[in-house]
Design an enzyme around this catalytic site. Structure first.
Site, PDB file in Angstrom:
ATOM      1  N   ARG A   1       0.858  -1.178   0.000  1.00 18.39           N
ATOM      2  CA  ARG A   1       0.000   0.000   0.000  1.00 18.39           C
ATOM      3  C   ARG A   1       0.897   1.232   0.000  1.00 18.39           C
ATOM      4  O   ARG A   1       2.118   1.131   0.102  1.00 18.39           O
ATOM      5  CB  ARG A   1      -1.042  -0.024   1.135  1.00 18.39           C
ATOM      6  CG  ARG A   1      -0.745  -0.838   2.328  1.00 18.39           C
ATOM      7  CD  ARG A   1       0.327  -0.306   3.174  1.00 18.39           C
ATOM      8  NE  ARG A   1       0.110   1.094   3.444  1.00 18.39           N
ATOM      9  CZ  ARG A   1       1.031   1.990   3.645  1.00 18.39           C
ATOM     10  NH1 ARG A   1       2.306   1.635   3.634  1.00 18.39           N
ATOM     11  NH2 ARG A   1       0.757   3.233   3.877  1.00 18.39           N
ATOM     12  N   GLY A   2       0.272   2.402  -0.133  1.00 15.08           N
ATOM     13  CA  GLY A   2       1.069   3.618  -0.296  1.00 15.08           C
ATOM     14  C   GLY A   2       1.196   3.877  -1.793  1.00 15.08           C
ATOM     15  O   GLY A   2       1.531   2.961  -2.558  1.00 15.08           O
ATOM     16  N   ALA A   3       0.924   5.136  -2.181  1.00 21.99           N
ATOM     17  CA  ALA A   3       0.807   5.440  -3.614  1.00 21.99           C
ATOM     18  C   ALA A   3       2.012   4.998  -4.459  1.00 21.99           C
ATOM     19  O   ALA A   3       1.836   4.280  -5.454  1.00 21.99           O
ATOM     20  CB  ALA A   3       0.535   6.934  -3.765  1.00 21.99           C
TER      21      ALA A   3
ATOM     22  N   ASP B   1      -1.828  10.662  -1.863  1.00 25.21           N
ATOM     23  CA  ASP B   1      -2.149   9.653  -2.874  1.00 25.21           C
ATOM     24  C   ASP B   1      -2.401  10.273  -4.234  1.00 25.21           C
ATOM     25  O   ASP B   1      -2.298   9.609  -5.260  1.00 25.21           O
ATOM     26  CB  ASP B   1      -3.365   8.847  -2.426  1.00 25.21           C
ATOM     27  CG  ASP B   1      -2.993   8.014  -1.228  1.00 25.21           C
ATOM     28  OD1 ASP B   1      -3.027   8.552  -0.102  1.00 25.21           O
ATOM     29  OD2 ASP B   1      -2.602   6.846  -1.421  1.00 25.21           O
TER      30      ASP B   1
ATOM     31  N   ASN C   1      -5.325  12.553   0.595  1.00 21.41           N
ATOM     32  CA  ASN C   1      -4.478  11.662   1.420  1.00 21.41           C
ATOM     33  C   ASN C   1      -5.383  10.895   2.388  1.00 21.41           C
ATOM     34  O   ASN C   1      -6.603  11.093   2.412  1.00 21.41           O
ATOM     35  CB  ASN C   1      -3.405  12.468   2.170  1.00 21.41           C
ATOM     36  CG  ASN C   1      -2.341  11.564   2.780  1.00 21.41           C
ATOM     37  OD1 ASN C   1      -1.855  10.653   2.118  1.00 21.41           O
ATOM     38  ND2 ASN C   1      -1.992  11.785   4.029  1.00 21.41           N
ATOM     39  N   LYS C   2      -4.767  10.037   3.158  1.00 21.76           N
ATOM     40  CA  LYS C   2      -5.510   9.189   4.088  1.00 21.76           C
ATOM     41  C   LYS C   2      -6.526   9.978   4.900  1.00 21.76           C
ATOM     42  O   LYS C   2      -6.254  11.096   5.344  1.00 21.76           O
ATOM     43  CB  LYS C   2      -4.478   8.502   5.007  1.00 21.76           C
ATOM     44  CG  LYS C   2      -5.038   7.546   6.019  1.00 21.76           C
ATOM     45  CD  LYS C   2      -5.883   6.452   5.414  1.00 21.76           C
ATOM     46  CE  LYS C   2      -5.186   5.653   4.334  1.00 21.76           C
ATOM     47  NZ  LYS C   2      -6.094   4.861   3.493  1.00 21.76           N
TER      48      LYS C   2
HETATM   49  O1  MRU Z   1      -4.470   3.267   2.134  1.00 19.45           O
HETATM   50  P1  MRU Z   1      -2.981   3.411   2.057  1.00 19.45           P
HETATM   51  O2  MRU Z   1      -2.257   2.799   3.202  1.00 19.45           O
HETATM   52  O3  MRU Z   1      -2.445   2.974   0.712  1.00 19.45           O
HETATM   53  O4  MRU Z   1      -2.774   4.988   2.148  1.00 19.45           O
HETATM   54  C1  MRU Z   1      -1.485   5.513   2.093  1.00 19.45           C
HETATM   55  C2  MRU Z   1      -1.458   6.976   2.299  1.00 19.45           C
HETATM   56  O5  MRU Z   1      -2.446   7.629   2.464  1.00 19.45           O
HETATM   57  C3  MRU Z   1      -0.112   7.613   2.189  1.00 19.45           C
HETATM   58  O6  MRU Z   1      -0.027   8.725   3.016  1.00 19.45           O
HETATM   59  C4  MRU Z   1       0.098   8.031   0.743  1.00 19.45           C
HETATM   60  O7  MRU Z   1      -0.094   6.968  -0.124  1.00 19.45           O
HETATM   61  C5  MRU Z   1       1.434   8.596   0.530  1.00 19.45           C
HETATM   62  S1  MRU Z   1       2.622   7.316   0.504  1.00 19.45           S
HETATM   63  C6  MRU Z   1       4.172   7.874   0.286  1.00 19.45           C
END
Ligand code: MRU
Length: 358
Positions: A53-55, A242, A252-253
């Site tokens: 996970r994470g963009a 994201d 973002n989250k």
């Molecule tokens: O749902 P996730 O865990 O994929 O969400 C991740 C985030 O919101 C991060 O802050 C975002 O992807 C930036 S990652 C460098």
């Protein structure tokens, strides 16, 4: 970065067995497991179930997913269908679309014999580029932390939300990269880690990776940031994103927006760290950003270690209660002090972004 003192990246291709290796992030922090992605389906499933996970990391997984599609069935229809499935696998992070389109562009017109080699090279350069970009984000962000430290002459307290650490990228992280750089330089930093309900990426992943690097940190419940800011215990916020659209508005989250509001009210600088692969140049209306809604069970169930050290999933809410699980929110650009990118720091606006990215 390191786990148990050993350097890791979050994803790599194993040429020997032609599989993609990832760290299963759903098992962290209690178990460290490397798993193999053998098929396109495995890669899509890993993204959907948040094993990765994470963009930036899901973008890289989709890129390697195209490699797996070629190994599986080297035919254009299958590759195109898989590409669509990757893009749909998580809707908010723009890196998925960016990585898939970059792979398809690179592969267009390439003959059958060469396609696997070129795909592998491109997926690998997406990863290498991300590492370099995240490192540069760190160097640019370091200057901001250093400035605060030089004025304060004491520990810089940084609040972060979710996990925008190296586990969300290939290495370094986005929001954490300036922190790691500051720590390595001997600047005293302490991180307030938002727990980040419902998936607890802050508590389970950010705190875990900061611990592994020896960076002092404290997990706080998501609603704690406001009072800490009122008490002057937060010097700055750094979060990831994201998808940041052309106007500088930041998806973002879930919960990021509320932190940005609290930061504004308390004159706490609120920075967003991102590689350019997370910029959606085509969207100019924040309402057009697709917001992922995930299974509400992620809210009503929680996993942890039981008294026998076994991982257990338990229901924490009343059986009859309805739950709702929006995974992201959008912070309007006006609440963002600056965007920390691989090219430097800019204002969160169309003009700011254009100055850095011609
Ligand atoms: O749902 P996730 O865990 O994929 O969400 C991740 C985030 O919101 C991060 O802050 C975002 O992807 C930036 S990652 C460098």
């Amino acid at each position: 970065m390191h786990i148990n003192g050993k350097a890791f990246r979050t994803i790599w291709f194993d040429k020997k067995d032609q599989t993609v290796k990832i760290i299963d992030q759903t098992k962290l922090p209690h178990k460290f497991e490397i798993i193999n992605l053998k098929t396109t389906k495995d890669a899509i499933n890993a993204i959907k179930t948040m094993k990765v996970r994470g963009a930036p990391l899901i973008g890289a997984t989709a890129a390697y997913g195209i490699v797996l599609a070629i190994i599986e069935k080297n035919n254009p229809e299958f590759i195109n269908k898989s590409s669509e499935d990757f893009i749909k696998s998580r809707p908010t992070a723009i890196n998925l679309k960016w990585a898939v389109n970059r792979m398809l562009k690179k592969l267009s017109g390439v003959n059958n014999k060469e396609v696997l080699k070129i795909a592998l090279e491109e997926a690998s350069s997406i990863c290498e580029e991300d590492v370099k970009f995240c490192e540069n984000i760190g160097l640019h962000g370091l200057k901001i932390i250093e400035e605060i430290y030089n004025k304060k002459k004491n520990t810089v307290n940084i609040l972060t939300h979710c996990n925008a650490g190296w586990l969300a990228t290939i290495d370094w992280g986005t929001a954490t990269s300036p922190i790691y750089h500051a720590h390595k330089k001997g600047i005293k930093v302490h991180v307030w880690v938002d727990e980040t309900r419902p998936r607890n990426q802050g508590a389970f992943l950010t705190s875990f990776e900061l611990n592994e690097e020896g960076v002092p940190n404290t997990i706080i419940a998501d609603n704690t940031g406001g009072i800490l800011m009122q008490r002057g215990e937060v010097d700055m916020c750094i979060v990831g994103t994201d998808r940041t659209i052309a106007t500088g508005d930041v998806a973002n989250k879930i919960g990021t927006y509320l932190k940005a509001l609290a930061a504004k009210d308390n004159n706490v600088p609120f920075y967003v760290a991102l590689p350019s692969s997370t910029i959606d140049w085509e969207t100019t209306d924040l309402k057009k950003i697709p917001i992922e809604e995930r299974d509400s069970k992620e809210l009503s169930y929680i996993e942890g270690l039981d008294e026998n050290n076994n991982v257990k999933k338990v229901l924490i809410y009343p059986k009859k209660s309805k739950t709702m699980n929006l995974a992201f929110d959008v912070t309007p650009a006006q609440y963002v002090t600056g965007l920390i990118t691989e090219k430097g720091v800019c204002e969160a606006s169309k003009e700011g972004l254009k100055k850095l990215f011609k």
